[in-house]
Motif scaffolding. Structure first.
Motif, PDB file in Angstrom:
ATOM      1  N   GLU A  38       0.808  -1.223   0.000  1.00 19.52           N
ATOM      2  CA  GLU A  38       0.000   0.000   0.000  1.00 19.52           C
ATOM      3  C   GLU A  38       0.842   1.276   0.000  1.00 19.52           C
ATOM      4  O   GLU A  38       0.448   2.298   0.560  1.00 19.52           O
ATOM      5  CB  GLU A  38      -0.978  -0.011   1.176  1.00 19.52           C
TER       6      GLU A  38
ATOM      7  N   LYS B  88       2.025   4.441  -1.863  1.00 18.43           N
ATOM      8  CA  LYS B  88       1.373   5.232  -2.915  1.00 18.43           C
ATOM      9  C   LYS B  88       2.361   5.942  -3.838  1.00 18.43           C
ATOM     10  O   LYS B  88       2.080   6.118  -5.020  1.00 18.43           O
ATOM     11  CB  LYS B  88       0.436   6.268  -2.287  1.00 18.43           C
TER      12      LYS B  88
ATOM     13  N   GLU C 102       1.315   3.063  -8.383  1.00 22.25           N
ATOM     14  CA  GLU C 102       0.356   2.299  -9.183  1.00 22.25           C
ATOM     15  C   GLU C 102       0.394   2.720 -10.647  1.00 22.25           C
ATOM     16  O   GLU C 102       0.371   1.870 -11.547  1.00 22.25           O
ATOM     17  CB  GLU C 102      -1.056   2.457  -8.624  1.00 22.25           C
TER      18      GLU C 102
END
Length: 212
Positions: free
Chosen positions: A29, A31, A69
């Motif tokens: 997680e 970012k 991502e």
């Protein structure tokens, strides 16, 4: 967008490592990441990373770094991982078994449609639900199933013959584990994975460290 059609093979061979680490960051997680932080993970310099990525366009923002991502997705497209590749494995020995059982390939879009062998005792069995077929069926199967990639896990003395069958059937990509350099037309791509060469390289580096 790629700035140039000519990107060195050295750059291309670094992209999968970036892609893998970015995937791990997404799982955790994370970012965003800077080129310096990515350098610490990959072992490449921050400058090298920025230069590599600049071959394909500007992905980062000064003062922010890279969106993990988004960069992962963009590299996936650059590597051609945004589509499914139909593959076949030729050779149902230990290596062929291992590749067929490696689920990560399928998760990345490499779908094994069939395995082929010459040994009567393995023809007809299933490996992770994939049927082992007689290699005599190889060319017809490729033509009927739109196979993109052939994975050669055979002894070297038959590997060129298998490569010829793949090429004649329309396969444009070959992943070759046989310890032999294959001869193919210019429009066919071969990636050789010579395990002994990798081991010999490790042996050299180990010898050099011991002799320091």
């Amino acid at each position: 967008m790629r700035k140039s059609n000519k990107v060195s093979m050295a750059v291309i061979r670094r992209l999968p490592k970036y892609y893998r680490y970015l995937g791990e960051l997404m799982e955790n997680e994370v970012k965003r990441i800077s080129s310096q932080q990515l350098s610490q993970l990959t072992g490449f310099t921050a400058s090298q990373i920025r230069q590599d990525l600049n071959n394909f366009g500007g992905f980062g923002q000064q003062g922010y770094g890279y969106n993990v991502e988004d960069l992962h997705n963009q590299l996936g497209k650059i590597l051609g991982l945004n589509r499914v590749y139909n593959t076949v494995i030729i050779g149902a020995g230990n290596l062929g078994h291992a590749i067929a059982n490696y689920r990560s390939f399928e998760e990345e879009g490499f779908k094994v449609k069939a395995i082929f062998d010459v040994e009567p005792e393995v023809i007809g069995i299933e490996i992770r639900g994939i049927k082992v077929r007689d290699v005599k069926e190889l060319e017809d199967f490729i033509k009927e199933n739109q196979i993109d990639i052939g994975i050669i896990c055979t002894p070297k003395d038959v590997s060129q013959e298998i490569a010829d069958k793949l090429v004649n059937s329309g396969v444009k990509g070959i992943w070759n584990f046989a310890p032999k350099d294959l001869k193919v037309p210019d429009d066919v791509v071969v990636e050789n994975v010579h395990l002994n060469e990798s081991l010999f390289t490790l042996s050299y580096m180990l010898k050099e460290r011991i002799n320091r």
